[in-house]
Scaffold this motif. Structure first.
Motif, PDB file in Angstrom:
ATOM      1  N   LEU A   1       0.824  -1.209   0.000  1.00 20.44           N
ATOM      2  CA  LEU A   1       0.000   0.000   0.000  1.00 20.44           C
ATOM      3  C   LEU A   1       0.862   1.264   0.000  1.00 20.44           C
ATOM      4  O   LEU A   1       0.517   2.262  -0.628  1.00 20.44           O
ATOM      5  N   HIS A   2       1.989   1.225   0.717  1.00 21.28           N
ATOM      6  CA  HIS A   2       2.931   2.353   0.652  1.00 21.28           C
ATOM      7  C   HIS A   2       3.538   2.466  -0.743  1.00 21.28           C
ATOM      8  O   HIS A   2       3.723   3.574  -1.266  1.00 21.28           O
ATOM      9  N   LEU A   3       3.852   1.318  -1.339  1.00 22.54           N
ATOM     10  CA  LEU A   3       4.407   1.315  -2.694  1.00 22.54           C
ATOM     11  C   LEU A   3       3.423   1.946  -3.675  1.00 22.54           C
ATOM     12  O   LEU A   3       3.815   2.759  -4.525  1.00 22.54           O
ATOM     13  N   LEU A   4       2.165   1.598  -3.550  1.00 22.03           N
ATOM     14  CA  LEU A   4       1.151   2.175  -4.436  1.00 22.03           C
ATOM     15  C   LEU A   4       1.072   3.691  -4.273  1.00 22.03           C
ATOM     16  O   LEU A   4       0.924   4.425  -5.259  1.00 22.03           O
ATOM     17  N   ALA A   5       1.167   4.167  -3.033  1.00 18.78           N
ATOM     18  CA  ALA A   5       1.104   5.613  -2.791  1.00 18.78           C
ATOM     19  C   ALA A   5       2.304   6.323  -3.411  1.00 18.78           C
ATOM     20  O   ALA A   5       2.166   7.410  -3.997  1.00 18.78           O
ATOM     21  N   ILE A   6       3.484   5.725  -3.285  1.00 13.21           N
ATOM     22  CA  ILE A   6       4.692   6.325  -3.875  1.00 13.21           C
ATOM     23  C   ILE A   6       4.565   6.399  -5.397  1.00 13.21           C
ATOM     24  O   ILE A   6       4.861   7.433  -6.024  1.00 13.21           O
ATOM     25  N   LEU A   7       4.127   5.299  -6.007  1.00 12.75           N
ATOM     26  CA  LEU A   7       3.964   5.289  -7.463  1.00 12.75           C
ATOM     27  C   LEU A   7       2.881   6.263  -7.903  1.00 12.75           C
ATOM     28  O   LEU A   7       2.980   6.869  -8.976  1.00 12.75           O
ATOM     29  N   PHE A   8       1.849   6.434  -7.090  1.00 14.80           N
ATOM     30  CA  PHE A   8       0.802   7.412  -7.390  1.00 14.80           C
ATOM     31  C   PHE A   8       1.380   8.815  -7.473  1.00 14.80           C
ATOM     32  O   PHE A   8       1.106   9.561  -8.429  1.00 14.80           O
ATOM     33  N   ILE A   9       2.199   9.179  -6.499  1.00 12.95           N
ATOM     34  CA  ILE A   9       2.793  10.520  -6.479  1.00 12.95           C
ATOM     35  C   ILE A   9       3.714  10.721  -7.681  1.00 12.95           C
ATOM     36  O   ILE A   9       3.657  11.748  -8.376  1.00 12.95           O
ATOM     37  N   ILE A  10       4.556   9.725  -7.948  1.00 14.67           N
ATOM     38  CA  ILE A  10       5.492   9.834  -9.082  1.00 14.67           C
ATOM     39  C   ILE A  10       4.730   9.955 -10.395  1.00 14.67           C
ATOM     40  O   ILE A  10       5.073  10.775 -11.268  1.00 14.67           O
ATOM     41  N   THR A  11       3.677   9.155 -10.551  1.00 11.40           N
ATOM     42  CA  THR A  11       2.884   9.199 -11.783  1.00 11.40           C
ATOM     43  C   THR A  11       2.208  10.552 -11.961  1.00 11.40           C
ATOM     44  O   THR A  11       2.173  11.106 -13.071  1.00 11.40           O
ATOM     45  N   CYS A  12       1.685  11.108 -10.875  1.00 12.93           N
ATOM     46  CA  CYS A  12       1.075  12.443 -10.947  1.00 12.93           C
ATOM     47  C   CYS A  12       2.094  13.483 -11.399  1.00 12.93           C
ATOM     48  O   CYS A  12       1.788  14.341 -12.242  1.00 12.93           O
ATOM     49  N   VAL A  13       3.297  13.405 -10.849  1.00 11.69           N
ATOM     50  CA  VAL A  13       4.355  14.350 -11.221  1.00 11.69           C
ATOM     51  C   VAL A  13       4.693  14.210 -12.711  1.00 11.69           C
ATOM     52  O   VAL A  13       4.837  15.208 -13.436  1.00 11.69           O
ATOM     53  N   ILE A  14       4.823  12.963 -13.175  1.00 11.66           N
ATOM     54  CA  ILE A  14       5.137  12.729 -14.590  1.00 11.66           C
ATOM     55  C   ILE A  14       4.051  13.325 -15.488  1.00 11.66           C
ATOM     56  O   ILE A  14       4.346  13.999 -16.492  1.00 11.66           O
TER      57      ILE A  14
END
Length: 533
Positions: free
Chosen positions: A464-477
């Motif tokens: 679940l933490h991994l998903l949150a990190i990838l969510f933030i990175i994807t939003c930035v991209i």
């Protein structure tokens, strides 16, 4: 097999099916709108019941009780934090969906980005349903049903072979229900079964406490509250199934996705007759999620004190029922569990058919040129339901070999499909110039990265933490792409609402009550409450 239990099961299930038929027989399915959206005419009780029972299925009943039994009450966070997510969706997401007059959530992506984004997300949804959602509810329904009636012993077959037979029977029953009744029949059955599950949610803990207390339910309750109190803790540590910190990262995002963009959930709400009805229905579902702890978690607590050394911990719920309940209650709960499987399965089948028929088949036929009728679309929709059902029953038995607990398996697999979709929809809501290429890049990056980090190079971090990190990175991209190559003309929401969109005037009062109840239950099942060392 206890024939009294089986008779009660047949009578209750037949009664529910009969009432659903009585309520739907005057509403003939002649158009895709009547099949998929009940002509946008459902009231708030039907909406609330459909939402709740499309969510509460055997996957959650079996999976959450298993994790309470093997771990602690931290798993109840999935249901409780849904309350907050549903309230956010009610206030922010649903007005947008109803104003734009969409039938599927990918329809919004077509308006915001382009047709190819809509098609890609439609395919992701379809794969998710056929590979994960539909097989999982069939599998858990089969596990529960076999555990309640010991059909493998009656048939003199091994466990896995028995699961195959039950899964095929359930798949056939569910598919016929979806094909013949449409979403109106599903919503009515959900409402009736929703009432039934709360009756069972009170009866099962009562008989469980009574058995544990040797005839005195007070003594049984006292034993649960005073012995092995670590299982009462809902504030999960880093080594628990659901660490408390995940409530503020991936779990919040997963719940927002589920209640705000998951097609088979959103489709229940899109069938409402207006926005106020939609918001009332969501509030009803929120109250239901709070009360559902009685069925989803409390039996697992009781089982901690009564059952030990189970070879298959996924069978803890049916094992507890057989041990503590009288025959008539076993039959009643079997009908509830069986119905829970079928209602989610039916909703999933209906939504998968909606996505395929309206987002893939219909545009393809329009490109070919020759005209087609509503009857043609209905025929294709029902044929696709049969195909999806067949695929699901072929996959479901193999979930038996999943490791690390069934419920964790479901949530991990959901990560491949859910948050990538939620991310691009959220960015679409919040921005006006992020282009279609950014949405496609976001989907590709998120899905590929999660697959690699979960399978090839697993990190020592909760998924679940991994998903949150990838969510933030994807939003930035996506935002960077939007800055480099923005849309020439900013996106402008076009109104095409098919129902009145006046909000429910009492929604804020009920939202405050629901949030206070949610926080109160977390406090109750914490080291400051019942889980004192």
């Amino acid at each position: 097999m206890d024939w009294l239990s089986f008779t009660v099961f047949l009578v209750f299930f037949a009664f529910t099916a009969f009432l659903a038929w009585r309520k739907t027989r005057r509403h003939k399915i002649k158009t895709v709108s009547s099949l998929f959206l009940a002509n946008r005419s459902l009231n708030f009780i039907m909406i609330g019941g459909a939402l709740l029972f499309s969510n509460i299925n055997t996957a959650t009943i079996i999976g959450e009780n298993e994790l309470v039994y093997t771990n602690n009450m931290s798993v109840m966070a999935w249901g409780l934090t849904s309350v907050l997510a549903m309230l956010v969706v009610s206030e922010l997401f649903m007005p947008i969906y109803l104003k734009t007059g969409i039938t599927t959530t990918p329809d919004y992506l077509e308006a915001r980005y382009d047709k190819s984004t809509k098609t890609i997300v439609t395919v992701i949804f379809l794969v998710s349903y056929v590979v994960n959602l539909l097989p999982s509810v069939l599998y858990t329904g089969a596990v529960a049903f076999n555990g309640l009636f010991k059909l493998s012993d009656v048939w003199h077959l091994d466990y896995w072979a028995s699961l195959w037979i039950i899964i095929w029977l359930m798949g056939l029953a569910g598919c016929l229900y979806a094909v013949l009744g449409g979403i109106r029949a599903i919503a009515i059955s959900d409402t009736l079964l929703g009432i039934g599950i709360f009756i069972g949610g009170i009866a099962l803990p009562y008989f469980g406490f009574r058995y544990l207390g040797h005839g005195d339910w007070h003594q049984g309750l006292e034993k649960v509250l005073t012995a092995k109190t670590g299982h009462l803790n809902s504030i999960g540590g880093k080594n628990d199934a659901v660490p408390f910190s995940t409530l503020f990262t991936g779990m919040l995002l997963m719940n927002l996705y589920y209640w705000g963009t998951e097609q088979y959930i959103v489709q229940q709400v899109l069938a409402s007759k207006d926005l106020a009805t939609c918001q009332k229905g969501i509030a009803v579902a929120c109250f239901g999620k709070i009360l559902s702890i009685l069925m989803l978690n409390v039996p697992g607590l009781i089982a901690v004190h009564l059952l030990s050394g189970l070879d298959n911990t996924a069978s803890v719920f049916p094992a507890l029922i057989r041990l503590t309940s009288p025959p008539y209650l076993i039959g009643y709960l079997a009908a509830i569990v069986f119905g829970a499987s079928l209602t989610t399965f039916n909703a999933g089948i209906n939504s998968a058919s909606t996505l395929f028929t309206l987002n893939i088949y219909k545009p393809w036929r329009e490109k070919k040129g020759p005209s087609f009728t509503e009857r043609d679309l209905l025929r294709v929709a029902k044929r696709f339901e049969l195909l999806a059902c067949f695929c699901a029953v072929m996959i479901a038995p193999f979930i038996f070999f999943a490791k690390d607990g069934f419920y964790n398996y479901i949530q991990r697999v959901n990560g491949f499909f859910s948050l990538p979709i939620f991310t691009i929809i959220l960015i679409g809501f919040l921005t006006k110039r992020v282009p279609p290429i950014a949405a496609k890049a976001g989907l590709l990056f998120f899905t590929f990265s999660y697959a690699i980090l979960e399978t090839v190079w697993p990190l020592k971090i909760h998924f679940l933490h991994l998903l949150a990190i990838l969510f933030i990175i994807t939003c930035v991209i996506m935002l960077i792409i939007g800055r480099i190559k923005p849309l020439t003309v900013p996106y402008r929401q076009e109104l095409a609402n098919l129902v009145p969109i006046h909000p429910w005037k009492h929604r804020y009062v009920f939202s405050i009550i629901l949030i206070l109840l949610m926080l109160g239950i977390f406090f109750l099942f914490s080291p400051l409450g019942l889980a004192k060392a």
